[in-house]
Write an enzyme that holds these catalytic residues in place. Structure first.
Site, PDB file in Angstrom:
ATOM      1  N   GLU A 231       0.845  -1.214   0.000  1.00 16.58           N
ATOM      2  CA  GLU A 231       0.000   0.000   0.000  1.00 16.58           C
ATOM      3  C   GLU A 231       0.870   1.250   0.000  1.00 16.58           C
ATOM      4  OE1 GLU A 231      -0.168  -2.706   1.881  1.00 16.58           O
ATOM      5  OE2 GLU A 231      -2.023  -2.792   3.035  1.00 16.58           O
TER       6      GLU A 231
ATOM      7  N   CYS B 145      -2.006  -2.744   7.466  1.00 25.34           N
ATOM      8  CA  CYS B 145      -1.420  -2.563   8.806  1.00 25.34           C
ATOM      9  C   CYS B 145      -1.669  -1.126   9.275  1.00 25.34           C
ATOM     10  CB  CYS B 145       0.074  -2.898   8.779  1.00 25.34           C
ATOM     11  SG  CYS B 145       1.106  -1.600   8.066  1.00 25.34           S
TER      12      CYS B 145
HETATM   13  N1  THU Z   1       2.142  -6.462   4.120  1.00 29.30           N
HETATM   14  C1  THU Z   1       1.729  -5.609   3.152  1.00 29.30           C
HETATM   15  O1  THU Z   1       2.456  -5.327   2.202  1.00 29.30           O
HETATM   16  N2  THU Z   1       0.492  -5.095   3.264  1.00 29.30           N
HETATM   17  C2  THU Z   1      -0.426  -5.467   4.193  1.00 29.30           C
HETATM   18  O2  THU Z   1      -1.555  -5.003   4.152  1.00 29.30           O
HETATM   19  C3  THU Z   1      -0.056  -6.410   5.249  1.00 29.30           C
HETATM   20  C4  THU Z   1       1.370  -6.806   5.284  1.00 29.30           C
HETATM   21  C5  THU Z   1       3.452  -7.114   3.944  1.00 29.30           C
HETATM   22  C6  THU Z   1       4.569  -6.722   4.856  1.00 29.30           C
HETATM   23  C7  THU Z   1       5.452  -7.937   4.780  1.00 29.30           C
HETATM   24  O3  THU Z   1       6.261  -7.866   3.636  1.00 29.30           O
HETATM   25  C8  THU Z   1       4.489  -9.103   4.587  1.00 29.30           C
HETATM   26  O4  THU Z   1       3.291  -8.511   4.122  1.00 29.30           O
HETATM   27  C9  THU Z   1       4.220  -9.904   5.841  1.00 29.30           C
HETATM   28  O5  THU Z   1       3.866  -9.098   6.873  1.00 29.30           O
END
Ligand code: THU
Length: 141
Positions: free
Chosen positions: A61, A93
């Protein structure tokens, strides 16, 4: 809800799944793609980018939003998120929710579109996902 068509919601969902292919996630193996629709009408995509120093990871995001800002657009009206086959299993997150608030056009209308693998979507407005946000403030005396 933002004034966007259902066709555009599905286009954003598809773009998010395409962007997910570029995810660099060798540590978590959890791939995420995102596609933001700027107020300029352009679509900005992003993916998560991890690092062996784990804390340096950037979520999909924020990659999409930072690309938008770096190209001169500071507001988006909708953002699609692709992570899991079931759209119920992915959610942004806290750090990304705060960044979304900074760069959304209008928190009550900005749509976060959860994109499932088979074309199904769930739509939520940002104010529901991030109530009582910390917003731009006036400096205290
Ligand atoms: N992550 C995202 O890119 N977006 C989200 O909405 C949740 C988590 C990524 C961060 C990390 O690279 C992986 O997902 C596991 O947490």
């Amino acid at each position: 809800m933002a004034d966007i068509t259902n066709e555009m919601r599905h286009t954003l969902a598809e773009k998010a799944w395409q962007a997910r292919k570029n995810a660099y996630a060798p540590y978590s193996n959890f791939k995420v793609g995102a596609a933001a629709l700027g107020v300029d009408g352009k679509i900005y995509t992003g993916c998560n980018i991890e690092n062996v120093s784990y804390g340096l990871t950037n979520c999909g995001e924020r990659t999409a939003i930072f690309k938008m800002v770096s190209e001169g657009c500071t507001e988006f009206v909708a953002l699609a998120l692709a992570g899991t086959d079931d759209p119920e299993q992915i959610t942004p997150c806290g750090a990304c929710r705060q960044v979304m608030c900074e760069f959304c056009h209008n928190i009550d209308e900005t749509e976060i579109i959860f994109a499932g693998k088979d074309g199904q979507i769930i739509v939520e407005t940002l104010d529901k996902l991030y109530p009582r946000p910390f917003t731009k403030f006036k400096t205290q005396e």
